[in-house]
Write a protein that holds these residues in place. Sequence first.
Motif, PDB file in Angstrom:
ATOM      1  N   ALA A  66       0.837  -1.198   0.000  1.00 61.02           N
ATOM      2  CA  ALA A  66       0.000   0.000   0.000  1.00 61.02           C
ATOM      3  C   ALA A  66       0.870   1.245   0.000  1.00 61.02           C
ATOM      4  CB  ALA A  66      -0.923  -0.009   1.215  1.00 61.02           C
ATOM      5  N   ALA A  67       1.426   1.590  -1.126  1.00 60.21           N
ATOM      6  CA  ALA A  67       2.263   2.771  -1.250  1.00 60.21           C
ATOM      7  C   ALA A  67       2.131   3.333  -2.659  1.00 60.21           C
ATOM      8  CB  ALA A  67       3.727   2.439  -0.946  1.00 60.21           C
ATOM      9  N   ARG A  68       2.117   4.646  -2.742  1.00 61.17           N
ATOM     10  CA  ARG A  68       1.961   5.314  -4.034  1.00 61.17           C
ATOM     11  C   ARG A  68       3.285   5.310  -4.795  1.00 61.17           C
ATOM     12  NH1 ARG A  68       0.560  11.792  -4.566  1.00 61.17           N
ATOM     13  NH2 ARG A  68       1.182  12.031  -6.769  1.00 61.17           N
ATOM     14  N   VAL A  69       3.202   5.170  -6.093  1.00 53.80           N
ATOM     15  CA  VAL A  69       4.391   5.209  -6.944  1.00 53.80           C
ATOM     16  C   VAL A  69       4.539   6.630  -7.498  1.00 53.80           C
ATOM     17  CG1 VAL A  69       5.560   4.243  -8.942  1.00 53.80           C
ATOM     18  CG2 VAL A  69       4.055   2.797  -7.560  1.00 53.80           C
ATOM     19  N   PHE A  70       5.638   7.288  -7.150  1.00 46.72           N
ATOM     20  CA  PHE A  70       5.895   8.653  -7.606  1.00 46.72           C
ATOM     21  C   PHE A  70       6.848   8.634  -8.799  1.00 46.72           C
ATOM     22  CE2 PHE A  70       4.652   9.406  -3.201  1.00 46.72           C
ATOM     23  CZ  PHE A  70       3.889  10.555  -3.281  1.00 46.72           C
ATOM     24  N   LYS A  71       6.684   9.619  -9.660  1.00 49.87           N
ATOM     25  CA  LYS A  71       7.657   9.842 -10.720  1.00 49.87           C
ATOM     26  C   LYS A  71       8.750  10.772 -10.193  1.00 49.87           C
ATOM     27  CE  LYS A  71       4.365   9.306 -14.533  1.00 49.87           C
ATOM     28  NZ  LYS A  71       3.735   9.947 -15.706  1.00 49.87           N
ATOM     29  N   PHE A  72       9.942  10.602 -10.746  1.00 44.09           N
ATOM     30  CA  PHE A  72      11.069  11.405 -10.288  1.00 44.09           C
ATOM     31  C   PHE A  72      10.789  12.894 -10.463  1.00 44.09           C
ATOM     32  CE2 PHE A  72      15.078  13.622 -11.207  1.00 44.09           C
ATOM     33  CZ  PHE A  72      15.738  13.414 -10.000  1.00 44.09           C
ATOM     34  N   GLN A  73      10.144  13.256 -11.565  1.00 43.21           N
ATOM     35  CA  GLN A  73       9.857  14.668 -11.824  1.00 43.21           C
ATOM     36  C   GLN A  73       8.961  15.272 -10.738  1.00 43.21           C
ATOM     37  OE1 GLN A  73       9.666  12.233 -13.975  1.00 43.21           O
ATOM     38  NE2 GLN A  73      10.993  12.734 -15.725  1.00 43.21           N
ATOM     39  N   GLU A  74       8.024  14.469 -10.236  1.00 43.05           N
ATOM     40  CA  GLU A  74       7.137  14.953  -9.172  1.00 43.05           C
ATOM     41  C   GLU A  74       7.930  15.315  -7.921  1.00 43.05           C
ATOM     42  OE1 GLU A  74       3.201  12.803  -8.569  1.00 43.05           O
ATOM     43  OE2 GLU A  74       4.350  11.281  -9.658  1.00 43.05           O
ATOM     44  N   LEU A  75       8.857  14.446  -7.556  1.00 43.05           N
ATOM     45  CA  LEU A  75       9.611  14.665  -6.328  1.00 43.05           C
ATOM     46  C   LEU A  75      10.675  15.739  -6.499  1.00 43.05           C
ATOM     47  CD1 LEU A  75       9.938  10.952  -5.171  1.00 43.05           C
ATOM     48  CD2 LEU A  75       8.198  12.648  -4.593  1.00 43.05           C
ATOM     49  N   ALA A  76      11.203  15.860  -7.703  1.00 43.99           N
ATOM     50  CA  ALA A  76      12.152  16.945  -7.968  1.00 43.99           C
ATOM     51  C   ALA A  76      11.447  18.296  -7.828  1.00 43.99           C
ATOM     52  CB  ALA A  76      12.749  16.787  -9.360  1.00 43.99           C
ATOM     53  N   ALA A  77      10.230  18.377  -8.348  1.00 48.39           N
ATOM     54  CA  ALA A  77       9.463  19.616  -8.229  1.00 48.39           C
ATOM     55  C   ALA A  77       9.091  19.896  -6.779  1.00 48.39           C
ATOM     56  CB  ALA A  77       8.202  19.531  -9.089  1.00 48.39           C
ATOM     57  N   ALA A  78       8.745  18.843  -6.034  1.00 53.34           N
ATOM     58  CA  ALA A  78       8.324  19.009  -4.642  1.00 53.34           C
ATOM     59  C   ALA A  78       9.452  19.521  -3.762  1.00 53.34           C
ATOM     60  CB  ALA A  78       7.800  17.683  -4.095  1.00 53.34           C
ATOM     61  N   THR A  79      10.693  19.157  -4.095  1.00 56.42           N
ATOM     62  CA  THR A  79      11.856  19.526  -3.270  1.00 56.42           C
ATOM     63  C   THR A  79      12.676  20.660  -3.881  1.00 56.42           C
ATOM     64  OG1 THR A  79      13.185  17.830  -4.360  1.00 56.42           O
ATOM     65  CG2 THR A  79      12.045  17.189  -2.337  1.00 56.42           C
TER      66      THR A  79
END
Length: 412
Positions: A66-79
């Motif tokens: 039960a865990a969401r799969v993130f794309k690298f671009q999403e996390l780069a934008a978030a940080t």
Amino acid sequence: MMMSCACCKESPDENKKQTKKRKTKCSWKIRKGRKKKGNGLKSLVDSDKHRSAAQEILRVGNENIAARVFKFQELAAATKNFSTSNLLGEGGFGRVYKGRLEGTNEVVAVKQLDRNGLQGNREFLVEVLMLGLLHHQNLVNLLGYCADGDQRILVYEYMPLGSLEDHLLDLSPNKKPLDWYARMKIAVGAAKGLEYLHDIANPPVIYRDLKASNILLDEDYNPKLSDFGLAKLGPIGDKSHVSTRVMGTYGYCAPEYALTGQLTKMSDVYSFGVVFLELITGRRAIDIRKPTHEQHLVHWFNFSTPSPNMISSFGTIVQAEPLLRDKKKFAQIADPLLQGKFPIKGLYQALAVAALCLHKEASSRPLIGDVVTALEFLINPSNDTAEDSEQSIPKKSSPPHSEIAGNDSVLT
């Protein structure tokens, strides 16, 4: 002229006879190279490099993480492209950044593992599998992960107060020290997290890396265990231990585990005893800045107090008088930052629990569930007598039945 395929080495005649077999072999190579759908964990486990580490965990979880799969671009934008201005901390396996997810505006903690570290790769896999299957109020919540290419990133709920280490061992001048009851509250929560892993999770889980920096705090100082990359499934059936390579943090490892590699639940109980002693004393498990005889916290504690060998069983002290005779000496063990604001009897109880958890014989340590029972008694100020407390506190009522808290022979 008949051409053989690049992955097959047979002669033209053999090639003709083995056409069907070759096609099957080649098509397998093509399928293997295709990007798999789904969460991608199965493909990681199928790798020889990781199979032994996670195969059984994945089987237990029935591949349902039960865990969401993130794309690298999403996390780069978030940080903000993993900006140093968002850096929360750095450990042996990678860096942790504060992030804000686009769309939901949710604040998260993003842990980017070292791409060059083999151990970081294994930690990523075990952590996703463990926290994808285990859920408790005293375990940090894993929101998702990213496994794009060689990126290995974990996304957690954000814990605004950081780690226990930040408030206890690395206290900045502008931070107020934790008071006695906040420390006991943190100890109880950490013990409850271990209790869930040991007694409720099926099969049981041995945490293996309990330390102040791995206990995170929310806005109300509620603790949550984090960093499950070293966790192991505990023994099941008639097995008494799990044999494994010795890993963890020096100063927190149980002596029998460090010597033999035999891991049990009691290994975690010992580590808890070290953390609990840090909470009581304000000292680090290992501090090379101290005089030689004070550098190892457990050794210093054993030197400063009677040996826990006097304790014959959990809740029974054979010779209580020597343990509690010198009140002034015991009060000096407490963290000076508490400025004497703690119940003397509560300090005795806490030190008795710590001594039991740190017993050199694993079989003589208490179960973590019994530790929880004892510590829950310590977090209630009304259980302290007025003469033992710096503040005016109601007279102690009859304690609930428990192995430590309900047995006055331990306390007086």
